[in-house]
Design an enzyme around this catalytic site. Structure first.
Site, mmCIF file in Angstrom:
data_model
loop_
_atom_site.group_PDB
_atom_site.id
_atom_site.type_symbol
_atom_site.label_atom_id
_atom_site.label_comp_id
_atom_site.label_asym_id
_atom_site.label_seq_id
_atom_site.Cartn_x
_atom_site.Cartn_y
_atom_site.Cartn_z
ATOM 1 C CD GLU A 18 -1.371 -2.292 2.137
ATOM 2 O OE1 GLU A 18 -2.178 -2.898 2.859
ATOM 3 O OE2 GLU A 18 -0.139 -2.568 2.080
ATOM 4 C CB CYS A 69 -0.568 -3.489 8.892
ATOM 5 S SG CYS A 69 0.365 -2.091 8.250
ATOM 6 C CB CYS A 108 -0.981 -0.208 5.222
ATOM 7 S SG CYS A 108 0.729 -0.609 4.788
ATOM 8 C CB ALA A 156 18.036 -42.682 -10.715
ATOM 9 N NE ARG A 196 17.145 -26.256 -8.410
ATOM 10 C CZ ARG A 196 18.254 -26.778 -8.916
ATOM 11 N NH1 ARG A 196 19.213 -25.955 -9.351
ATOM 12 N NH2 ARG A 196 18.424 -28.088 -8.974
ATOM 13 N NE ARG A 206 22.612 -24.971 -13.738
ATOM 14 C CZ ARG A 206 22.420 -25.832 -12.735
ATOM 15 N NH1 ARG A 206 22.835 -25.531 -11.517
ATOM 16 N NH2 ARG A 206 21.815 -26.980 -12.958
#
Length: 334
Positions: A66, A89, A99, A177, A199, A222
């Site tokens: 805000e 808030c 706010c 795997a 990530r 990456r």
């Protein structure tokens, strides 16, 4: 005046409120995870059908959404409608004013709120302060969607633990795997890029000791422009962690982070599932068959097959190149 069934005693929302709030919720995601320990909030200021300013919680929690929007709007905020994803808030802080007071001082005519703040310092007080100042306040517009966008902060605030996402990249037959442990690469380029984006949206990332020893993972981001958003690296182990890593003895000992991505392997995934600490599941499936490979999960403590049902809700499904991503959310009653 018609009253909202979502918020007794408050005015009912207008037809366009949900559209503007959806835009504010999308904006709020820009602050995640950098706004921690504060919630990632979005705010739009709308006047005569157009956006005059926007804001989202900045890194480290300040300025609030805000405050950012009001500073950008200046005098244009007077008479505008503020769309805020969390109740403004009501408590002053050494880091800045409340706010709700800022909105009153700016002269906004109306405030539309998605979710009421569970923080007892504000919980309902921000709405009451706005109404006492003669500002029309509407609450409960896209509450569930706003709460989902703030899920890490909300989980920490209400449950006292981090919001946990578990990532599994498997073959069609559920292997992560080959039998010899080789796993590069099960999924394709687009799926891996999406994993790096995930990530960047988490404060911490965790793997088990077996994955660490076998793969020596970097666990960084990456993607061009997002390299600085690499999360803190955690190792699930009862032993010591190498330099640059933090040892975590159990899923209950993760520490003071709001969002955690569990990325491997089967032991770590099973440990978090066994104690019901997974809130979101990312299942990347490549169109390959391995056969006789390493399964994605070990024992997760399931005593009866009936207990496996009605625990997960499909939230998203999409193709990433030739791979499929299914996103599931844990069904919780709290």
């Amino acid at each position: 005046m018609q009253r909202s069934p979502l918020s007794p005693g408050l005015p009912a929302p207008r037809a366009s409120d949900a559209d503007w709030m959806a835009a504010a919720i999308a904006l709020s995601r820009r602050g995640r995870p950098a706004s921690a320990p504060n919630p990632n909030v979005g705010c739009l200021l709308v006047k005569q059908g157009r956006v005059v300013a926007r804001g989202w919680t900045q890194a480290g929690g300040r300025p609030h959404a805000e405050a950012m929007a009001l500073a950008a709007a200046g005098d244009a905020a007077r008479g505008a409608t503020a769309y805020v994803t969390l109740e403004p808030c009501a408590h002053a802080s050494p880091r800045g004013p409340a706010c709700s007071d800022l909105l009153i001082a700016a002269g906004v005519a109306r405030v539309v709120i998605a979710a009421q703040d569970p923080d007892p310092r504000t919980d309902g007080k921000g709405i009451a302060r706005l109404r006492d100042a003669g500002i029309e306040a509407v609450a409960g517009v896209l509450h569930a969607e706003a709460r989902a966008a703030m899920a890490p902060w909300w989980t920490r605030r209400t449950a006292g633990r981090p919001y946990v996402t578990l990532k599994l990249a498997t073959s069609l037959d559920g292997c992560i795997a080959r039998a010899d442990g080789s796993s590069r690469w099960i999924t394709g380029v687009r799926a891996r890029a999406h994993g790096h984006l995930e990530r960047a949206q988490h404060q911490a990332i965790l793997v088990g000791r077996g994955t660490f020893d076998a793969d020596a993972p970097q666990l960084d981001v990456r993607l061009p422009g997002l390299e600085d958003l690499s999360p803190k690296k955690l190792l699930l182990t009862r032993g010591a962690a190498p330099e640059g890593w933090t040892a975590v003895a159990s899923p209950d000992a993760v520490g003071d982070v709001d969002s955690l991505l569990v990325e491997g392997g089967a032991g770590a995934a099973s440990a978090f599932l066994a104690v019901d600490r997974v809130d979101r599941l990312l299942l990347y499936r490549a169109p390959i068959l391995i056969g006789g490979g390493k399964p994605a999960l070990g024992d997760i403590g399931l005593a009866d097959l009936a207990d496996a049902h009605d625990r997960w809700r499909l939230a998203d499904s999409r193709l990433l190149g030739s791979d499929r991503l299914d996103v599931y959310e844990r069904i919780r009653t709290d």
